[in-house]
Design a protein around this motif. Structure first.
Motif, mmCIF file in Angstrom:
data_model
loop_
_atom_site.group_PDB
_atom_site.id
_atom_site.type_symbol
_atom_site.label_atom_id
_atom_site.label_comp_id
_atom_site.label_asym_id
_atom_site.label_seq_id
_atom_site.Cartn_x
_atom_site.Cartn_y
_atom_site.Cartn_z
ATOM 1 N N LYS A 96 -9.772 1.861 21.114
ATOM 2 C CA LYS A 96 -10.579 2.778 21.655
ATOM 3 C C LYS A 96 -12.324 2.510 21.941
ATOM 4 C CE LYS A 96 -7.499 6.244 19.930
ATOM 5 N NZ LYS A 96 -7.184 7.420 18.774
ATOM 6 N N LEU A 97 -12.442 1.478 20.788
ATOM 7 C CA LEU A 97 -13.847 1.241 20.921
ATOM 8 C C LEU A 97 -14.059 0.100 21.689
ATOM 9 C CD1 LEU A 97 -14.025 1.201 16.954
ATOM 10 C CD2 LEU A 97 -15.565 2.633 18.246
ATOM 11 N N GLY A 98 -13.235 -0.512 22.214
ATOM 12 C CA GLY A 98 -13.357 -1.655 23.388
ATOM 13 C C GLY A 98 -13.959 -2.851 22.627
ATOM 14 N N LEU A 99 -13.425 -3.091 21.492
ATOM 15 C CA LEU A 99 -14.115 -4.237 20.538
ATOM 16 C C LEU A 99 -12.782 -5.030 20.028
ATOM 17 C CD1 LEU A 99 -16.506 -2.328 18.145
ATOM 18 C CD2 LEU A 99 -17.072 -3.319 20.353
ATOM 19 N N ASP A 100 -13.289 -6.385 19.806
ATOM 20 C CA ASP A 100 -12.194 -7.286 19.540
ATOM 21 C C ASP A 100 -12.305 -7.183 17.893
ATOM 22 O OD1 ASP A 100 -11.896 -8.242 21.747
ATOM 23 O OD2 ASP A 100 -13.466 -9.574 21.820
ATOM 24 N N ALA A 101 -13.453 -6.673 17.218
ATOM 25 C CA ALA A 101 -13.424 -6.609 15.666
ATOM 26 C C ALA A 101 -14.602 -5.607 15.462
ATOM 27 C CB ALA A 101 -13.669 -7.816 15.050
ATOM 28 N N VAL A 102 -14.427 -4.969 14.310
ATOM 29 C CA VAL A 102 -15.616 -4.079 13.733
ATOM 30 C C VAL A 102 -16.161 -4.905 12.757
ATOM 31 C CG1 VAL A 102 -14.524 -1.611 14.350
ATOM 32 C CG2 VAL A 102 -13.834 -2.856 12.184
ATOM 33 N N ASP A 103 -17.434 -4.212 12.348
ATOM 34 C CA ASP A 103 -18.168 -4.962 11.315
ATOM 35 C C ASP A 103 -17.739 -4.579 10.043
ATOM 36 O OD1 ASP A 103 -20.306 -6.267 12.891
ATOM 37 O OD2 ASP A 103 -20.092 -4.257 13.759
ATOM 38 N N LEU A 104 -17.213 -3.323 9.621
ATOM 39 C CA LEU A 104 -16.924 -2.944 8.492
ATOM 40 C C LEU A 104 -15.660 -1.671 8.768
ATOM 41 C CD1 LEU A 104 -17.480 -2.414 5.409
ATOM 42 C CD2 LEU A 104 -18.915 -0.708 6.034
ATOM 43 N N TYR A 105 -14.528 -1.817 7.744
ATOM 44 C CA TYR A 105 -13.404 -1.031 7.921
ATOM 45 C C TYR A 105 -13.031 -0.387 6.481
ATOM 46 C CZ TYR A 105 -8.895 0.575 9.995
ATOM 47 O OH TYR A 105 -7.856 1.274 10.344
ATOM 48 N N LEU A 106 -12.981 0.761 6.578
ATOM 49 C CA LEU A 106 -12.953 1.529 5.321
ATOM 50 C C LEU A 106 -11.494 2.268 5.029
ATOM 51 C CD1 LEU A 106 -16.300 3.178 4.940
ATOM 52 C CD2 LEU A 106 -15.806 0.976 4.276
ATOM 53 N N VAL A 107 -10.884 2.358 3.917
ATOM 54 C CA VAL A 107 -10.006 3.053 3.208
ATOM 55 C C VAL A 107 -10.602 4.457 3.623
ATOM 56 C CG1 VAL A 107 -8.090 3.837 1.810
ATOM 57 C CG2 VAL A 107 -8.783 1.631 2.345
ATOM 58 N N HIS A 108 -10.353 5.571 4.159
ATOM 59 C CA HIS A 108 -11.010 6.704 4.314
ATOM 60 C C HIS A 108 -11.200 7.739 3.049
ATOM 61 C CE1 HIS A 108 -12.959 9.536 7.507
ATOM 62 N NE2 HIS A 108 -13.292 9.835 6.581
ATOM 63 N N TRP A 109 -10.026 7.723 2.213
ATOM 64 C CA TRP A 109 -9.930 8.428 1.036
ATOM 65 C C TRP A 109 -8.727 7.828 0.187
ATOM 66 C CZ3 TRP A 109 -12.536 13.064 -0.067
ATOM 67 C CH2 TRP A 109 -13.108 13.493 0.893
ATOM 68 N N PRO A 110 -8.821 7.939 -1.092
ATOM 69 C CA PRO A 110 -7.575 7.265 -1.745
ATOM 70 C C PRO A 110 -6.369 7.964 -1.910
ATOM 71 C CG PRO A 110 -9.425 8.555 -3.435
ATOM 72 C CD PRO A 110 -10.000 8.508 -1.943
ATOM 73 N N THR A 111 -6.379 9.112 -1.514
ATOM 74 C CA THR A 111 -5.142 9.878 -1.402
ATOM 75 C C THR A 111 -4.263 9.778 -2.655
ATOM 76 O OG1 THR A 111 -3.865 8.340 -0.331
ATOM 77 C CG2 THR A 111 -5.034 9.810 1.114
ATOM 78 N N PRO A 112 -4.636 10.000 -3.951
ATOM 79 C CA PRO A 112 -3.889 9.580 -5.124
ATOM 80 C C PRO A 112 -2.547 10.330 -5.264
ATOM 81 C CG PRO A 112 -5.777 11.152 -5.677
ATOM 82 C CD PRO A 112 -5.775 10.698 -4.224
ATOM 83 N N ALA A 113 -2.239 11.251 -4.815
ATOM 84 C CA ALA A 113 -0.879 11.981 -4.862
ATOM 85 C C ALA A 113 -0.002 11.126 -4.149
ATOM 86 C CB ALA A 113 -0.857 13.448 -4.073
ATOM 87 N N ALA A 114 -0.356 10.147 -3.013
ATOM 88 C CA ALA A 114 0.695 9.579 -2.245
ATOM 89 C C ALA A 114 0.940 8.083 -3.122
ATOM 90 C CB ALA A 114 0.091 9.258 -0.843
ATOM 91 N N ASP A 115 -0.294 7.750 -3.754
ATOM 92 C CA ASP A 115 -0.222 6.566 -4.694
ATOM 93 C C ASP A 115 0.065 5.380 -3.936
ATOM 94 O OD1 ASP A 115 -0.387 5.189 -7.159
ATOM 95 O OD2 ASP A 115 1.507 5.224 -7.409
ATOM 96 N N ASN A 116 -1.018 5.071 -2.671
ATOM 97 C CA ASN A 116 -0.712 3.971 -1.852
ATOM 98 C C ASN A 116 -2.044 3.487 -1.630
ATOM 99 O OD1 ASN A 116 -1.619 6.025 -0.242
ATOM 100 N ND2 ASN A 116 0.392 6.060 0.970
ATOM 101 N N HIS A 117 -2.859 3.763 -2.193
ATOM 102 C CA HIS A 117 -4.172 2.999 -1.883
ATOM 103 C C HIS A 117 -4.240 1.590 -2.157
ATOM 104 C CE1 HIS A 117 -4.978 5.361 -5.764
ATOM 105 N NE2 HIS A 117 -5.691 4.198 -6.036
ATOM 106 N N VAL A 118 -3.588 1.374 -3.289
ATOM 107 C CA VAL A 118 -3.741 -0.168 -3.339
ATOM 108 C C VAL A 118 -2.988 -0.898 -2.328
ATOM 109 C CG1 VAL A 118 -2.474 -2.084 -4.971
ATOM 110 C CG2 VAL A 118 -3.639 -0.067 -6.039
#
Length: 278
Positions: A96-118
């Motif tokens: 969508k961005l038309g890029l080969d790579a981004v400069d920074l990629y973030l986990v948007h929320w820790p979603t603790p109830a799903a226990d999968n942020h690790v």
């Protein structure tokens, strides 16, 4: 105009002031980002869930600005943490961005109830190592979430992007970040208009003293604390105003007065608590 950069713990440089496109309608995004780039912004912060990565990409493609002069961030949404979904998700974002790579990629929320942020963090490490993003970090992570991913992987996020404004300064998180060489990015840096920040005497008096707007004073306060900040606007005059914050400095007393706005009890939060977003 030269926007100061901040050095991340992986050695990469990030412009300290950027343009955020949270809640910018997809139909308006290309125009808004194109104007931001014309005004002088070189750091664009988007996310998969915003639905406007395509507009960001179109504006970048049409700008003629060399890729190495731009810093682009996007984020992994909550329902893409499991399995190999993070790799699929960043692939979709890059398309969508038309890029080969981004400069920074973030986990948007820790979603603790799903226990999968690790697991999500482990996958981001793989994406960085594969060259799909130069730096990796997290967003809305509190100290327990941060401690857990670092203990599990030994990899410290480059940034933690959190709600931060004068009425809600998240000092537990910022203190941990300072001790662990994690840079803080402030979202909602002006409180999203959900309280009368600009009417607070500490802000109003500093604005009067420096001949600046209250918004410029608050952005300057963020910068002097070393925070990375990206205010959002779709109006060109406001884009220009938000960038015009490098020709003055708040005094130590003015910074301290704005610091004192936060009652310290968490009541200043204007958005969701990270433990409640899953």
């Amino acid at each position: 105009m030269t926007i100061p950069t901040v050095t991340l713990n992986d050695g990469n440089q990030i412009p300290q002031l950027g343009y955020g496109v949270f809640k910018v309608p997809p139909a308006d995004t290309e125009r808004a980002v194109a104007e931001a780039l014309e005004v002088g912004y070189r750091h664009i912060d988007t996310a998969a869930i915003y639905g406007n990565e395509q507009g960001v990409g179109a504006a970048i493609a049409g700008s003629g600005i060399p890729r190495d002069e731009l810093f682009v961030t996007t984020k992994l949404w909550n329902d893409r943490h499991d399995g190999d979904e993070p790799r699929a998700a960043i692939g979709e974002s890059l398309d969508k961005l038309g890029l080969d790579a981004v400069d920074l990629y973030l986990v948007h929320w820790p979603t603790p109830a799903a226990d999968n942020h690790v697991h999500a963090w482990e996958k981001l490490i793989e994406l960085r190592d594969a060259g799909l993003t130069r730096s990796i970090g997290v967003s809305n992570f509190l100290v327990p979430h941060l401690e857990r991913i670092v203990e599990a992987t030994g990899v410290v996020p480059a940034v933690d992007q959190i709600e931060l404004h004068p009425a809600y300064q998240q000092r537990e998180v910022t203190d941990w970040a300072a001790a662990n060489d994690v840079r803080i990015e402030a979202w909602g840096p002006l409180g999203q208009g959900k309280y009368d920040l600009f009417g607070v005497p500490a802000v109003a008096e500093a604005a009067s003293a420096h001949g600046k707007s209250p918004a410029q004073v608050v952005l300057r306060w963020h910068l002097q604390h070393g925070f990375i900040v990206f205010p959002k606007s779709v109006r060109r005059e406001r884009l220009e105003e938000n960038l015009d914050v490098f020709d003055f400095a708040l005094t130590d007393a003015e910074v301290a007065a704005i610091d004192a706005i936060d009652p310290g009890d968490g009541s200043g939060r204007v958005s969701a608590h990270p433990d409640e977003v899953n």
